[in-house]
Design a protein around this motif. Structure first.
Motif, PDB file in Angstrom:
ATOM      1  N   LYS A 229       0.834  -1.216   0.000  1.00  0.00           N
ATOM      2  CA  LYS A 229       0.000   0.000   0.000  1.00  0.00           C
ATOM      3  C   LYS A 229       0.864   1.261   0.000  1.00  0.00           C
ATOM      4  O   LYS A 229       0.637   2.185  -0.784  1.00  0.00           O
ATOM      5  N   ASP A 308      -1.236   7.114   6.246  1.00  0.00           N
ATOM      6  CA  ASP A 308      -1.005   5.670   6.405  1.00  0.00           C
ATOM      7  C   ASP A 308      -1.672   5.199   7.695  1.00  0.00           C
ATOM      8  O   ASP A 308      -1.592   5.877   8.720  1.00  0.00           O
ATOM      9  N   SER A 350      -4.502   4.708   3.567  1.00  0.00           N
ATOM     10  CA  SER A 350      -4.373   3.246   3.583  1.00  0.00           C
ATOM     11  C   SER A 350      -4.793   2.736   4.947  1.00  0.00           C
ATOM     12  O   SER A 350      -4.720   3.467   5.945  1.00  0.00           O
TER      13      SER A 350
END
Length: 514
Positions: A229, A308, A350
């Protein structure tokens, strides 16, 4: 004797001229007025040491320094050089062969007289040109950045001696800094640091990233740890259209204000990629503070903001992004000031599909209870998801694919298709000033530009019933389908465009977010 010398204060992403009036009179004392902060109040110690170490001094007289406009708060040590030059001329220690009043003078002094870099050199130079000044005197490290403004002379000095020599004589070692803007800007456009050719497999995800880049769509990647990712997200800027010169100037200005312009050329040639840690605070993300600074969303302007592990961010931090995502600017309002920073960015997020990271993975022994799953996923609110057009599941790459020598398609090749799709959108929206690409379309524009035939409508109705997609998915699917059609250079949305767009709504399906 009264002397006037000019500096500049950066407020938001714009600069304002500050007039420093220095008056010398009989008596003893050093009085600095005009709402200076502590860093400026301490300047007399730095100035005294710098002058003494270079053969000059603050004489034993009554010196009054006023920073006008007096009702505007001045911050930072960047006025050291401005104040020092005013004192030297006012006390008769140097003569003016060149008038101080024709120049903006800024710089922080070290005790030995050398100059330290300052923040906001680019907006200072822009304001100096607009105000009709002849030139700008800055620390050498800031000269290239300010010299982007080709219509004004920018002089970079290493120390106060060079500045004194510049004003005290007609001839001087200081020469205007010149930057070949066209050469510096276009030289770096086709050299991406991260390339999609490094990614093994994941062809469907690359296709999804291409669609996101082509339409400016926000995207969320869902997959277990190690599935790629972060690697994919870091390569997204390399397939976005190159910065235009106006975008580059706008982006450089924001980074200049934040003191983060580190490019050797002085101008940012690559789209910014910002990846803040999940412990970030609300103010650090959107900007503000006691001394207002741009936040991460403004530093990502014209680029990518990558979050993230999205559910690990505090819910309050994620919620403050909702308005900037919609308006593409953020307004910081406090009791004494209101500042607007631009924040037009692509959001790439992500997340793991569950707290353990292995939701519905039969090969993993790690599982999560329904209660843990609900607690984990509930951190992402519906209104925030509303602003994310594409949800895609990322699966781990098998060993056979990882061990292949064959390289994938390069970022430059993908970017060519993205640029063509953006050109189609620019032509479509040329009469609508607020629209540039598909992701910015509102309900009215979707109804106008995303019309579909009966077969496509039937397919969409069937998908929403069978997959139990939420109502918010309807407009998102149409917007993404419009972008897919643009990539295929087709005027009308076809049923296969709709069917592909439906795949990119994972989190709307039952079993994810209820």
């Amino acid at each position: 004797m009264l002397t006037k010398v000019y500096g500049s204060a950066v407020f938001g992403v714009e600069a304002t001229t500050i007039t420093v009036e220095v008056n010398t009179d009989i008596g003893i004392g050093y009085h600095l007025v005009g709402l200076p902060d502590n860093a400026i109040k301490e300047s007399n110690y730095r100035i005294a040491a710098a002058l003494q170490n270079n053969g000059y001094k603050i004489p034993g007289k009554k010196i009054t320094l006023n920073m006008a406009p007096a009702d505007m708060r001045k911050e930072g040590a960047a006025y050291d050089l401005t104040l020092a030059m005013g004192i030297l001329v006012s006390t008769g220690q140097i003569s003016e062969e060149k008038p101080l009043s024709q120049y903006i003078i800024m710089g922080e002094l070290s005790l030995d007289g050398s100059l330290q870099p300052i923040r906001g050199a680019l907006p200072i130079a822009i304001n100096a040109f607009e105000e009709g000044f002849k030139g700008v005197i800055l620390p050498e490290q800031n000269a290239k950045e300010a010299a982007i403004v080709e219509t004004i002379n920018v002089y970079g000095a290493k120390n106060i001696k060079e500045v004194i020599a510049f004003f005290a004589s007609e001839t001087s070692e200081l020469t205007p800094t010149k930057v070949d803007m066209t050469k510096e800007f276009y030289e770096h456009l086709s050299q991406p640091e991260f390339d999609f050719s490094d990614v093994k497999g994941q062809e469907s995800i690359k296709r999804c990233m291409e669609i996101a880049a082509a339409g400016g769509h926000n995207i969320i990647l869902i997959g277990p740890p190690g599935s790629g990712k972060t690697m994919l997200a870091k390569r997204l800027p390399s397939i976005l259209p190159p910065l235009s010169l106006s975008e580059a100037l706008e982006t450089t200005k924001i980074h200049s204000v934040a003191g983060r312009t580190l490019s050797a050329s002085g101008i940012m040639t690559a789209r910014p990629f910002r990846s803040p840690h999940h412990t970030i605070s609300d103010v650090a993300l959107v900007g503000g503070g006691g001394y207002p600074q741009p936040g991460e969303i403004s530093l990502a302007h014209n680029g990518v903001l990558f979050l993230d592990e999205l559910p690990e961010f505090k819910r309050s931090v994620l919620e403050v992004m909702r308005q900037p995502l919609e308006d593409r600017e953020v307004t910081i309002s406090r009791a004494r000031f209101t500042i607007t920073y631009p924040s037009s960015f692509m959001l790439v997020a992500s997340m793991n599909p569950s707290p353990s990271g292995y939701f519905n993975d039969p090969t993993s022994a790690m599982t999560s209870t329904p209660a843990e799953m609900q607690r984990y996923l509930s951190k992402i609110s519906g209104p925030l998801l509303d602003r994310i057009d594409i949800h895609i599941e990322v699966t781990p790459v098998p060993f056979e694919t990882l061990s292949e020598d064959r390289k994938g398609e390069s970022s430059v090749q993908i970017r060519e298709r993205v640029i063509k799709a953006r050109e189609v959108q620019a032509k479509r929206f040329e009469e609508i000033a607020s629209l540039h690409y598909n992701a910015q379309m509102g309900v009215k524009h979707i109804r106008s530009f995303c019309r579909i035939d009966e077969a496509s409508l039937a397919l969409l109705r069937s998908a929403m019933d069978r997959l139990q997609l939420s109502a918010r998915a309807y407009d998102r699917i149409l917007k993404v389908a419009r972008t897919i059609a643009d990539l295929d250079v087709e005027e009308n949305i076809q049923s296969h465009h709709i069917s592909e767009a439906i795949q990119y709504r994972s989190l709307d399906r039952e079993g994810w977010l209820g």
